[in-house]
Design a protein around this motif. Sequence first.
Motif, short mmCIF file in Angstrom:
data_model
loop_
_atom_site.label_atom_id
_atom_site.label_comp_id
_atom_site.label_asym_id
_atom_site.label_seq_id
_atom_site.Cartn_x
_atom_site.Cartn_y
_atom_site.Cartn_z
N VAL A 1 0.84 -1.20 0.00
CA VAL A 1 0.00 0.00 0.00
C VAL A 1 0.88 1.25 0.00
CG1 VAL A 1 -1.73 1.32 1.29
CG2 VAL A 1 -1.95 -1.17 1.11
N ILE A 2 1.92 1.24 0.78
CA ILE A 2 2.84 2.38 0.82
C ILE A 2 3.47 2.58 -0.56
CG2 ILE A 2 5.02 3.22 1.78
CD1 ILE A 2 4.18 1.80 4.42
N ARG A 3 3.88 1.49 -1.17
CA ARG A 3 4.48 1.56 -2.51
C ARG A 3 3.46 2.12 -3.51
NH1 ARG A 3 6.83 -2.82 -2.13
NH2 ARG A 3 5.17 -4.20 -2.83
N MET A 4 2.20 1.68 -3.40
CA MET A 4 1.15 2.21 -4.28
C MET A 4 1.02 3.72 -4.13
SD MET A 4 -1.77 -0.73 -3.63
CE MET A 4 -3.08 0.28 -4.27
N MET A 5 1.08 4.18 -2.89
CA MET A 5 0.98 5.63 -2.65
C MET A 5 2.17 6.36 -3.26
SD MET A 5 -0.43 5.60 1.27
CE MET A 5 -0.54 7.38 1.38
N GLU A 6 3.34 5.80 -3.09
CA GLU A 6 4.55 6.43 -3.63
C GLU A 6 4.52 6.49 -5.16
OE1 GLU A 6 7.68 5.22 -0.06
OE2 GLU A 6 7.51 3.91 -1.82
N GLU A 7 3.81 5.53 -5.76
CA GLU A 7 3.72 5.46 -7.21
C GLU A 7 2.53 6.24 -7.77
OE1 GLU A 7 3.75 1.25 -7.89
OE2 GLU A 7 5.88 1.08 -7.41
N GLY A 8 1.75 6.85 -6.86
CA GLY A 8 0.65 7.69 -7.30
C GLY A 8 -0.63 6.97 -7.66
N SER A 9 -0.90 5.84 -7.03
CA SER A 9 -2.15 5.11 -7.29
C SER A 9 -3.34 5.95 -6.88
CB SER A 9 -2.16 3.79 -6.53
OG SER A 9 -1.17 2.93 -7.03
N SER A 10 -4.49 5.56 -7.35
CA SER A 10 -5.71 6.32 -7.05
C SER A 10 -6.06 6.21 -5.57
CB SER A 10 -6.88 5.82 -7.89
OG SER A 10 -7.33 4.56 -7.43
N CYS A 11 -6.72 7.24 -5.09
CA CYS A 11 -7.15 7.31 -3.70
C CYS A 11 -8.05 6.12 -3.37
CB CYS A 11 -7.88 8.63 -3.47
SG CYS A 11 -8.48 8.86 -1.80
N GLU A 12 -8.96 5.80 -4.27
CA GLU A 12 -9.91 4.70 -4.04
C GLU A 12 -9.18 3.37 -3.88
OE1 GLU A 12 -13.69 2.50 -6.21
OE2 GLU A 12 -12.81 4.27 -7.13
N THR A 13 -8.21 3.12 -4.75
CA THR A 13 -7.45 1.87 -4.69
C THR A 13 -6.65 1.78 -3.40
OG1 THR A 13 -7.27 1.85 -7.10
CG2 THR A 13 -5.71 0.48 -5.89
N VAL A 14 -5.99 2.87 -3.04
CA VAL A 14 -5.18 2.88 -1.82
C VAL A 14 -6.06 2.65 -0.59
CG1 VAL A 14 -3.78 4.36 -0.32
CG2 VAL A 14 -3.32 4.30 -2.77
N LEU A 15 -7.17 3.35 -0.52
CA LEU A 15 -8.05 3.21 0.66
C LEU A 15 -8.65 1.81 0.75
CD1 LEU A 15 -9.76 6.70 0.78
CD2 LEU A 15 -8.04 5.75 2.35
N THR A 16 -8.99 1.22 -0.39
CA THR A 16 -9.52 -0.14 -0.39
C THR A 16 -8.49 -1.11 0.17
OG1 THR A 16 -10.95 0.33 -2.28
CG2 THR A 16 -10.44 -1.99 -1.84
N GLN A 17 -7.25 -0.97 -0.28
CA GLN A 17 -6.20 -1.86 0.20
C GLN A 17 -5.84 -1.59 1.66
OE1 GLN A 17 -5.17 -4.56 -1.49
NE2 GLN A 17 -6.78 -3.90 -2.89
N LEU A 18 -5.86 -0.33 2.05
CA LEU A 18 -5.58 0.02 3.43
C LEU A 18 -6.65 -0.54 4.36
CD1 LEU A 18 -3.63 1.50 5.29
CD2 LEU A 18 -4.96 3.58 4.91
N ALA A 19 -7.90 -0.53 3.92
CA ALA A 19 -8.99 -1.12 4.71
C ALA A 19 -8.76 -2.63 4.88
CB ALA A 19 -10.33 -0.86 4.04
N ALA A 20 -8.25 -3.28 3.85
CA ALA A 20 -7.97 -4.71 3.95
C ALA A 20 -6.87 -4.99 4.97
CB ALA A 20 -7.57 -5.26 2.58
N VAL A 21 -5.83 -4.15 4.97
CA VAL A 21 -4.74 -4.30 5.95
C VAL A 21 -5.29 -4.09 7.36
CG1 VAL A 21 -2.56 -3.33 6.80
CG2 VAL A 21 -2.93 -3.61 4.34
N ASN A 22 -6.10 -3.06 7.52
CA ASN A 22 -6.68 -2.75 8.82
C ASN A 22 -7.53 -3.93 9.33
OD1 ASN A 22 -7.32 -1.14 11.06
ND2 ASN A 22 -9.18 -0.39 10.07
#
Length: 87
Positions: free
Chosen positions: A25-46
């Motif tokens: 997820v951190i790598r996705m953020m660093e690479e500029g992924s969409s907010c929706e994608t990042v939040l979906t994956q972050l919710a899964a980690v949580n």
Amino acid sequence: MDLEPDDIKAIILRMKRAHGHLASVIRMMEEGSSCETVLTQLAAVNKALSRSGYAIVATGLQQCLEAGDGLDGVDIKKMEKLFLALA
């Protein structure tokens, strides 16, 4: 309540997967992924981490019950506090 490594192998594995997932997820953020994608994956980690916490509490309770102490050997207030810390 002391947790034996053999009793929590599955929990440790789940947490290691969550650790790797968080790195992704951190790598996705660093690479500029969409907010929706990042939040979906972050919710899964949580969710994975939360489930790990609940599994630890459940394992501790199970150990107390298997020790033959029943609920008399469990500090109910302490377990409740630990459980609610996950909420």
